[in-house]
Design an enzyme around this catalytic site. Structure first.
Site, PDB file in Angstrom:
ATOM      1  N   ASP A 167       0.596  -1.269   0.004  1.00  0.00           N
ATOM      2  CA  ASP A 167       0.402  -0.366  -0.078  1.00  0.00           C
ATOM      3  C   ASP A 167       0.496   1.032   0.469  1.00  0.00           C
ATOM      4  O   ASP A 167       2.086   1.406   0.614  1.00  0.00           O
ATOM      5  CB  ASP A 167      -1.108  -0.269   1.016  1.00  0.00           C
ATOM      6  N   ASP A 185      -0.269   8.265   8.458  1.00  0.00           N
ATOM      7  CA  ASP A 185       0.104   6.991   8.312  1.00  0.00           C
ATOM      8  C   ASP A 185       0.983   6.844   9.540  1.00  0.00           C
ATOM      9  O   ASP A 185       1.073   5.863   9.794  1.00  0.00           O
ATOM     10  CB  ASP A 185       0.183   5.733   7.147  1.00  0.00           C
ATOM     11  N   GLU A 210      -0.407  -2.258  11.625  1.00  0.00           N
ATOM     12  CA  GLU A 210      -0.589  -2.572  10.170  1.00  0.00           C
ATOM     13  C   GLU A 210       1.027  -2.355   9.066  1.00  0.00           C
ATOM     14  O   GLU A 210       0.915  -2.071   8.491  1.00  0.00           O
ATOM     15  CB  GLU A 210      -1.617  -1.664   9.640  1.00  0.00           C
ATOM     16  N   GLU A 211       1.446  -1.023  10.218  1.00  0.00           N
ATOM     17  CA  GLU A 211       2.601  -0.309   9.280  1.00  0.00           C
ATOM     18  C   GLU A 211       4.464  -0.689   9.292  1.00  0.00           C
ATOM     19  O   GLU A 211       5.430  -0.902   8.505  1.00  0.00           O
ATOM     20  CB  GLU A 211       2.557   0.686   9.519  1.00  0.00           C
ATOM     21  N   ASP A 243      -4.405  -1.274  14.240  1.00  0.00           N
ATOM     22  CA  ASP A 243      -4.426   0.005  12.806  1.00  0.00           C
ATOM     23  C   ASP A 243      -4.491   0.907  12.910  1.00  0.00           C
ATOM     24  O   ASP A 243      -6.059   1.864  13.100  1.00  0.00           O
ATOM     25  CB  ASP A 243      -6.110  -0.699  11.540  1.00  0.00           C
ATOM     26  N   LEU A 265      -3.994   4.254  10.873  1.00  0.00           N
ATOM     27  CA  LEU A 265      -4.417   4.882  10.805  1.00  0.00           C
ATOM     28  C   LEU A 265      -5.540   4.164   9.457  1.00  0.00           C
ATOM     29  O   LEU A 265      -5.076   3.982   7.919  1.00  0.00           O
ATOM     30  CB  LEU A 265      -4.255   6.239  10.324  1.00  0.00           C
ATOM     31  N   ASP A 266      -6.857   4.043   9.857  1.00  0.00           N
ATOM     32  CA  ASP A 266      -7.212   2.822   9.073  1.00  0.00           C
ATOM     33  C   ASP A 266      -8.456   3.845   7.763  1.00  0.00           C
ATOM     34  O   ASP A 266      -8.503   5.158   7.998  1.00  0.00           O
ATOM     35  CB  ASP A 266      -8.581   1.792   9.978  1.00  0.00           C
ATOM     36  N   GLU A 304      -7.776  -6.134  11.951  1.00  0.00           N
ATOM     37  CA  GLU A 304      -9.107  -4.909  11.950  1.00  0.00           C
ATOM     38  C   GLU A 304     -10.670  -5.559  12.302  1.00  0.00           C
ATOM     39  O   GLU A 304     -10.957  -5.068  13.088  1.00  0.00           O
ATOM     40  CB  GLU A 304      -9.356  -5.213  10.374  1.00  0.00           C
TER      41      GLU A 304
HETATM   42  P1  P6P Z   1     -11.434  -1.197  -0.372  1.00  0.00           P
HETATM   43  C1  P6P Z   1      -9.232   0.452   3.726  1.00  0.00           C
HETATM   44  O1  P6P Z   1      -8.046   0.313   3.020  1.00  0.00           O
HETATM   45  C2  P6P Z   1      -9.829  -1.111   4.514  1.00  0.00           C
HETATM   46  O2  P6P Z   1      -8.593  -1.437   5.098  1.00  0.00           O
HETATM   47  C3  P6P Z   1     -10.943  -0.823   5.244  1.00  0.00           C
HETATM   48  O3  P6P Z   1     -10.907   0.267   5.789  1.00  0.00           O
HETATM   49  C4  P6P Z   1     -11.920  -0.668   4.223  1.00  0.00           C
HETATM   50  O4  P6P Z   1     -13.258  -1.167   4.929  1.00  0.00           O
HETATM   51  C5  P6P Z   1     -11.049  -1.184   2.901  1.00  0.00           C
HETATM   52  O5  P6P Z   1      -9.535  -1.360   2.388  1.00  0.00           O
HETATM   53  C6  P6P Z   1     -11.555  -0.823   1.343  1.00  0.00           C
HETATM   54  O6  P6P Z   1     -11.504  -1.577   0.857  1.00  0.00           O
HETATM   55  O7  P6P Z   1     -11.203  -2.673  -1.957  1.00  0.00           O
HETATM   56  O8  P6P Z   1     -12.949  -1.356  -1.422  1.00  0.00           O
HETATM   57  O9  P6P Z   1     -10.576   0.178  -1.301  1.00  0.00           O
END
Ligand code: P6P
Length: 333
Positions: A63, A69, A92-93, A115, A117-118, A273
């Site tokens: 990513d 982040d 996650e980082e 995580d 910064l989700d 998550e």
């Molecule tokens: P997509 C954000 O990157 C994440 O980890 C979650 O917060 C979110 O629901 C999902 O991925 C979004 O993924 O493939 O729909 O862009």
């Protein structure tokens, strides 16, 4: 004006309800609250300082790393290292587990998976992002803490929650006795109890899935999405799990991230998550399973960054989704 209950007061009150408690968990929860306020301050002014945008590197999952982040990750690690109650962190980082230096003569009892910064791809377009955390207890104090120490089922989690940096900043968490929500009052710099004893509605008018993958989903998922559409449910999906699940917690609904060709095991991470969000939703009366019909909280992790599919939300809606999976899976067989 009703009495204000701050997060610190609430944590202390709940600690006093359990004479056996040592205050160690309380100290860790308070540190998370402080970290959330610091991250919130930067998230709220991200557009004004040179903290927006892509830092330029990729993290180990491929990513693109956002500057925020890195800031959020560093702040969370720093604050979690304060109390001396956290022995190690999985983030996650960071590909490897982060060992936390011992503080004075405190024997740390806890592990934190997070995580920081989700949904960070939303940062530059001013859409809500969040922090997700799960707190595990060290199972064997005589063993060295390693990544293996984190491989505990969700049912072993001591506390879990999230911070949502949205139109207001909320911290929602559970220690296994219900779910409570705290809203940050910037005028006093405190998280104040705003949503006590949250209960998820049995069903809702929303479903949340990345419809863009429709043709890449398995048949049971496509039929369920057709079913939601036939029921005139409204699609809400902003690409930030914390925001999408938070909506359902209050308005009812279902969030789905199934397997796709790109993510055959699902995209979302089990430890930091799926499990923390599942604990919160289950404690609020909801359900959380994977597309193999396993309860997320009972899945045995095999590595700290493993991915999982997830179907989470209102109990009646998750049960209906289970029937679709059973029906179409049996049909295939
Ligand atoms: P997509 C954000 O990157 C994440 O980890 C979650 O917060 C979110 O629901 C999902 O991925 C979004 O993924 O493939 O729909 O862009």
């Amino acid at each position: 004006m009703s009495k204000i209950t701050t997060l610190d007061e609430f944590i202390l009150h709940n600690e006093n309800l359990h004479p056996e408690s040592t205050g160690k968990l309380s100290s860790l929860l308070r540190d998370i609250g402080v970290a959330a306020k610091i991250v919130n301050r930067e998230v709220n002014k991200a557009g004004l300082v040179n903290i927006l945008g892509i830092e330029g590197s990729e993290n180990f999952t491929g990513d693109m790393v956002q500057k925020l982040d890195i800031f959020a990750n560093e702040k969370m690690i720093s604050l979690l290292s304060n109390s001396g109650e956290c022995a190690a962190i999985v983030s996650e980082e960071n590909e490897e587990m982060i060992s936390v230096p011992k503080v004075k003569n405190i024997n740390a009892n806890y592990l934190v998976a997070m995580d920081p910064l989700d949904g960070s791809s939303n940062i530059d377009v001013n859409v809500s992002v969040g922090t997700i955390f799960g707190i595990y207890k060290i199972q064997d104090e005589n063993k060295e803490v390693t990544a293996e120490s984190f491989l505990q089922k969700g049912v072993e989690v001591i506390a879990a929650g999230y911070v949502l940096y949205g139109t207001s900043t909320m911290l929602v968490y559970t220690t296994g006795n219900g779910v409570n929500g705290f809203t940050l009052d910037p005028s006093i710099g405190e998280f104040c109890l705003s949503h006590p004893n949250i209960k998820i509605p049995d069903r809702g008018n929303y479903y949340s899935v990345n419809q863009g993958y429709y043709l890449k989903f398995d048949v049971e998922m496509r039929r369920y999405i057709d079913y939601c559409s036939d029921l005139n449910l409204r699609l809400r999906y902003i690409g930030s799990m914390v925001s999408d699940v938070h909506r359902m917690l209050f308005q009812g609904g279902i969030f789905l991230y199934p397997n796709t060709r790109k993510y055959p095991q699902g995209k979302l991470r089990l430890l930091y998550e799926c499990v923390p969000m599942s604990m919160v939703v289950e404690q609020a009366g909801g359900h959380a399973i994977n597309t193999k019909l396993e309860r997320i909280m009972e899945v045995q992790p095999v590595n700290i960054h493993q991915r999982s599919t997830i179907v989470i939300g209102s109990p009646a809606m998750v049960k209906e989704m289970q029937e679709f999976i059973k029906k179409y899976t049996q049909h295939e067989v």
